[in-house]
Design a protein around this motif. Structure first.
Motif, PDB file in Angstrom:
ATOM      1  N   LEU A 160      19.803  52.403  28.025  1.00  0.00           N
ATOM      2  CA  LEU A 160      19.653  53.449  27.021  1.00  0.00           C
ATOM      3  C   LEU A 160      19.052  54.668  27.701  1.00  0.00           C
ATOM      4  CD1 LEU A 160      19.549  54.387  23.979  1.00  0.00           C
ATOM      5  CD2 LEU A 160      17.250  53.426  23.928  1.00  0.00           C
ATOM      6  N   VAL A 161      19.702  55.821  27.559  1.00  0.00           N
ATOM      7  CA  VAL A 161      19.191  57.077  28.100  1.00  0.00           C
ATOM      8  C   VAL A 161      18.835  57.982  26.933  1.00  0.00           C
ATOM      9  CG1 VAL A 161      19.685  59.118  29.504  1.00  0.00           C
ATOM     10  CG2 VAL A 161      20.590  56.881  30.195  1.00  0.00           C
ATOM     11  N   GLU A 162      17.618  58.494  26.935  1.00  0.00           N
ATOM     12  CA  GLU A 162      17.169  59.412  25.897  1.00  0.00           C
ATOM     13  C   GLU A 162      16.918  60.782  26.520  1.00  0.00           C
ATOM     14  OE1 GLU A 162      14.013  57.793  23.431  1.00  0.00           O
ATOM     15  OE2 GLU A 162      14.563  55.774  24.074  1.00  0.00           O
ATOM     16  N   TRP A 163      17.184  61.820  25.737  1.00  0.00           N
ATOM     17  CA  TRP A 163      17.091  63.194  26.222  1.00  0.00           C
ATOM     18  C   TRP A 163      16.088  63.988  25.398  1.00  0.00           C
ATOM     19  CZ3 TRP A 163      20.179  64.762  30.373  1.00  0.00           C
ATOM     20  CH2 TRP A 163      21.182  63.869  30.744  1.00  0.00           C
ATOM     21  N   ARG A 164      15.571  65.039  26.012  1.00  0.00           N
ATOM     22  CA  ARG A 164      14.754  65.995  25.264  1.00  0.00           C
ATOM     23  C   ARG A 164      15.273  67.401  25.529  1.00  0.00           C
ATOM     24  NH1 ARG A 164      10.667  64.025  28.952  1.00  0.00           N
ATOM     25  NH2 ARG A 164      10.721  65.238  30.886  1.00  0.00           N
ATOM     26  N   ARG A 165      15.150  68.252  24.536  1.00  0.00           N
ATOM     27  CA  ARG A 165      15.504  69.663  24.709  1.00  0.00           C
ATOM     28  C   ARG A 165      14.238  70.433  25.056  1.00  0.00           C
ATOM     29  NH1 ARG A 165      18.479  72.789  19.961  1.00  0.00           N
ATOM     30  NH2 ARG A 165      16.423  72.586  18.993  1.00  0.00           N
ATOM     31  N   VAL A 166      14.300  71.224  26.118  1.00  0.00           N
ATOM     32  CA  VAL A 166      13.147  71.970  26.606  1.00  0.00           C
ATOM     33  C   VAL A 166      13.433  73.460  26.466  1.00  0.00           C
ATOM     34  CG1 VAL A 166      11.674  72.417  28.593  1.00  0.00           C
ATOM     35  CG2 VAL A 166      12.609  70.129  28.235  1.00  0.00           C
ATOM     36  N   THR A 167      12.482  74.177  25.894  1.00  0.00           N
ATOM     37  CA  THR A 167      12.604  75.618  25.723  1.00  0.00           C
ATOM     38  C   THR A 167      11.708  76.330  26.717  1.00  0.00           C
ATOM     39  OG1 THR A 167      13.102  75.387  23.373  1.00  0.00           O
ATOM     40  CG2 THR A 167      12.327  77.537  24.114  1.00  0.00           C
ATOM     41  N   GLY A 168      12.259  77.313  27.407  1.00  0.00           N
ATOM     42  CA  GLY A 168      11.487  78.096  28.368  1.00  0.00           C
ATOM     43  C   GLY A 168      11.955  79.527  28.385  1.00  0.00           C
ATOM     44  N   PRO A 169      11.331  80.375  29.203  1.00  0.00           N
ATOM     45  CA  PRO A 169      11.693  81.792  29.235  1.00  0.00           C
ATOM     46  C   PRO A 169      13.124  82.058  29.685  1.00  0.00           C
ATOM     47  CG  PRO A 169      10.117  81.246  30.965  1.00  0.00           C
ATOM     48  CD  PRO A 169      10.182  80.082  30.059  1.00  0.00           C
ATOM     49  N   LEU A 170      13.746  81.109  30.401  1.00  0.00           N
ATOM     50  CA  LEU A 170      15.132  81.290  30.837  1.00  0.00           C
ATOM     51  C   LEU A 170      16.132  80.786  29.813  1.00  0.00           C
ATOM     52  CD1 LEU A 170      14.895  80.246  34.606  1.00  0.00           C
ATOM     53  CD2 LEU A 170      14.546  82.496  33.573  1.00  0.00           C
ATOM     54  N   GLY A 171      15.651  80.149  28.742  1.00  0.00           N
ATOM     55  CA  GLY A 171      16.536  79.579  27.727  1.00  0.00           C
ATOM     56  C   GLY A 171      16.329  78.080  27.592  1.00  0.00           C
ATOM     57  N   ASP A 172      17.114  77.455  26.716  1.00  0.00           N
ATOM     58  CA  ASP A 172      16.991  76.024  26.466  1.00  0.00           C
ATOM     59  C   ASP A 172      17.759  75.216  27.513  1.00  0.00           C
ATOM     60  OD1 ASP A 172      15.577  76.741  24.278  1.00  0.00           O
ATOM     61  OD2 ASP A 172      17.068  76.138  22.803  1.00  0.00           O
ATOM     62  N   LEU A 214      21.488  59.826  22.926  1.00  0.00           N
ATOM     63  CA  LEU A 214      21.351  58.423  23.257  1.00  0.00           C
ATOM     64  C   LEU A 214      22.676  57.902  23.798  1.00  0.00           C
ATOM     65  CD1 LEU A 214      19.479  57.113  20.081  1.00  0.00           C
ATOM     66  CD2 LEU A 214      18.475  57.813  22.232  1.00  0.00           C
ATOM     67  N   ALA A 215      22.611  57.014  24.767  1.00  0.00           N
ATOM     68  CA  ALA A 215      23.835  56.396  25.278  1.00  0.00           C
ATOM     69  C   ALA A 215      23.538  54.950  25.628  1.00  0.00           C
ATOM     70  CB  ALA A 215      24.329  57.136  26.517  1.00  0.00           C
ATOM     71  N   ILE A 216      24.375  54.031  25.178  1.00  0.00           N
ATOM     72  CA  ILE A 216      24.197  52.611  25.465  1.00  0.00           C
ATOM     73  C   ILE A 216      25.499  52.078  26.037  1.00  0.00           C
ATOM     74  CG2 ILE A 216      23.639  50.352  24.498  1.00  0.00           C
ATOM     75  CD1 ILE A 216      22.217  51.731  22.248  1.00  0.00           C
ATOM     76  N   GLN A 249      16.725  67.614  29.404  1.00  0.00           N
ATOM     77  CA  GLN A 249      16.185  66.761  30.460  1.00  0.00           C
ATOM     78  C   GLN A 249      16.196  65.310  30.004  1.00  0.00           C
ATOM     79  OE1 GLN A 249      12.306  68.870  30.968  1.00  0.00           O
ATOM     80  NE2 GLN A 249      12.799  68.740  33.137  1.00  0.00           N
ATOM     81  N   VAL A 250      16.313  64.407  30.969  1.00  0.00           N
ATOM     82  CA  VAL A 250      16.183  62.987  30.674  1.00  0.00           C
ATOM     83  C   VAL A 250      14.717  62.710  30.358  1.00  0.00           C
ATOM     84  CG1 VAL A 250      16.448  60.642  31.529  1.00  0.00           C
ATOM     85  CG2 VAL A 250      18.052  62.418  32.248  1.00  0.00           C
ATOM     86  N   SER A 251      14.444  62.120  29.189  1.00  0.00           N
ATOM     87  CA  SER A 251      13.061  61.818  28.834  1.00  0.00           C
ATOM     88  C   SER A 251      12.719  60.349  29.041  1.00  0.00           C
ATOM     89  CB  SER A 251      12.789  62.195  27.377  1.00  0.00           C
ATOM     90  OG  SER A 251      13.611  61.448  26.495  1.00  0.00           O
ATOM     91  N   ARG A 252      13.692  59.447  28.826  1.00  0.00           N
ATOM     92  CA  ARG A 252      13.386  58.019  28.941  1.00  0.00           C
ATOM     93  C   ARG A 252      14.644  57.249  29.325  1.00  0.00           C
ATOM     94  NH1 ARG A 252      11.264  57.337  24.247  1.00  0.00           N
ATOM     95  NH2 ARG A 252       9.089  57.516  24.907  1.00  0.00           N
ATOM     96  N   ILE A 253      14.465  56.256  30.204  1.00  0.00           N
ATOM     97  CA  ILE A 253      15.544  55.357  30.612  1.00  0.00           C
ATOM     98  C   ILE A 253      15.081  53.935  30.339  1.00  0.00           C
ATOM     99  CG2 ILE A 253      16.897  54.484  32.554  1.00  0.00           C
ATOM    100  CD1 ILE A 253      16.441  57.285  33.866  1.00  0.00           C
TER     101      ILE A 253
END
Length: 434
Positions: free
Chosen positions: A86-98, A5-7, A101-105
């Motif tokens: 406010l910027v919110e992030w999500r961690r995404v897991t895939g075959p190349l690794g974690d 989170l960042a404000i 990504q920005v999830s919400r602004i």
């Protein structure tokens, strides 16, 4: 340590003229804008997978300038100034690794709660037709990487494409990439297929729904708890949704909008309501035997109001159905396009416990349509009420089952393999219970 989170409030420079491109790579961003309204610039973030909320009372200016390799939070802060963000992030897991990504602004004045969705509810797919006649979602490609590839291989490809990763669909391990307007889908695929580490690429294909014919009157005739009882099997119906007036039926155990996951269930076309009620046993096709008790149904909206779906939407629906405990999937739609990625997704779903049924098609060509034509999917053709083959039903070696294709709903009579398939799926669920 990663900040989720960042404000802040930062300065926004004055701005005149037109046009904007955006690329996001992890926590870094590149934006070029020439007098573009801030609302349109923010929609670029929406197109790249972020939910954008903004206080509708704020005065929005225009954006001009070049931001090269800056942080997402710094960029949003400058765009939002003199307001807070406010910027919110999500961690995404895939075959190349974690990856992150920005999830919400959110952009707001005095109160965070004043921020409302930038775009109205009701997503419609932006479908275009390529030079080869294939329809796909504008400005998006799907990429599969070879074993042993890394996040750096992905990032290097994004730089070549001037593109942004929107979504990782895992399983089956596919990366969905958004392009800027200056890059065509065909050129992007050529670049991707020549890139080290890439196995293959496709457009984000668009699939039309199967229309059932209206006939003259013939007679009567990412997870969810579905609360299944011991021995009960649920059918997930992938279609245009469900009329909310039927959502309270005992047989409707859940609903989900895979087109717009934030939206309540609806059915702008009516097609999905009919197929869901047929699968549930609420509507009995002409010539079929009514069931003593209904079948549990999970109604998943996969088509927009124009009757199109996309590869990523179907893959998202498969994951939701599996996570919800459904064992059977019905798909009353089809296309002549044979997608390697879609086949991979169907194969994975079947290998992991889902039994897949799909309409064989309403044109008697003898040629397969997809997904019915995939080996992991059971293709269903149509019958008349007397048990003879319905004249418009597709046929061929790929069709494994024929079932009644005519049904009455709301005083109208409909015909199509889009009725045959959910009836067969519902009977399969009943037989498992018996």
């Amino acid at each position: 340590m990663k900040r989720f989170l960042a404000i802040a409030s930062l300065l926004l420079l004055a701005l005149p003229t037109l046009g904007a491109t955006l690329r996001i790579e992890g926590e870094r961003a590149w934006l070029a804008a020439d007098g573009e309204p801030l609302s349109k610039v923010l929609r670029l973030f929406e197109q790249r997978g972020a939910e954008v909320l903004i206080d509708p009372t704020l005065e929005l200016g225009r954006v001009s300038g070049d931001w090269e390799n800056t942080t997402v939070e710094r960029l949003i802060g400058q765009l939002a100034s003199p307001n807070s963000f406010l910027v919110e992030w999500r961690r995404v897991t895939g075959p190349l690794g974690d990856l992150y990504q920005v999830s919400r602004i959110r952009i707001y004045g005095e109160r965070l709660s004043a921020a409302k969705p930038l775009s109205p509810a009701g997503k419609v797919f932006d479908v275009v037709e390529g030079t080869n006649g294939v329809k796909y979602i504008r400005g998006e490609i799907m990429v599969g990487f070879k074993k042993g590839s890394t996040i750096e291989d992905l990032n290097a490809l994004l730089r070549k494409l001037d593109g942004t990763l929107i979504e990782v669909i895992d399983p089956p391990g596919i990366y969905r990439i958004k392009l800027n307007d200056g890059m065509s889908v065909e050129d992007a695929m050529a670049i991707a297929n020549a890139h080290p580490g890439v196995e293959t690429s496709e457009p984000n294909l668009a699939y039309p729904s199967l229309e059932h014919a209206t006939l003259s009157e013939l007679g009567s005739g990412i997870g969810m708890n579905l609360n299944l009882q011991p021995g009960e099997t649920a059918v997930a119906v992938f279609d245009s949704g469900l009329d909310p007036q039927y959502a309270g039926l005992d047989v409707i155990r859940g609903t989900f909008d895979a087109v717009d996951p934030t939206a309540a269930i609806s059915d702008p076309l009516g097609h999905g309501t009919l197929t869901a009620l047929v699968a549930a046993g609420v509507i009995t096709p002409e010539g079929a035997e009514a069931v003593a008790s209904g079948t549990a149904v999970l109604a998943i909206r996969t088509f927009d109001e124009n009757g199109y779906t996309s590869s990523d939407t179907i893959m998202r629906a498969l994951e939701f159905a599996s996570n919800s405990g459904a064992s059977i999937v019905n798909m009353s739609w089809g296309s002549e396009i044979n997608s390697q990625f879609m086949e991979l997704a169907m194969d994975y779903a079947a290998q992991n416990g889902l039994t897949l049924y799909a309409s064989a098609g309403n044109e008697p060509t003898g040629e397969p349509i997809y997904p019915a034509g995939y080996d992991s999917v059971i293709a269903v053709g149509g019958l008349n009420p007397d048990g003879s083959k319905w004249e418009q039903s597709n046929y061929g070696d790929f069709v494994e089952v024929y079932s009644p294709a005519i049904a009455v709903f709301d005083g109208k009579t409909y015909a199509g393999t889009s009725i045959s398939s959910p009836y067969t799926a519902g009977r399969a669920a009943q037989s498992q219970r018996e």
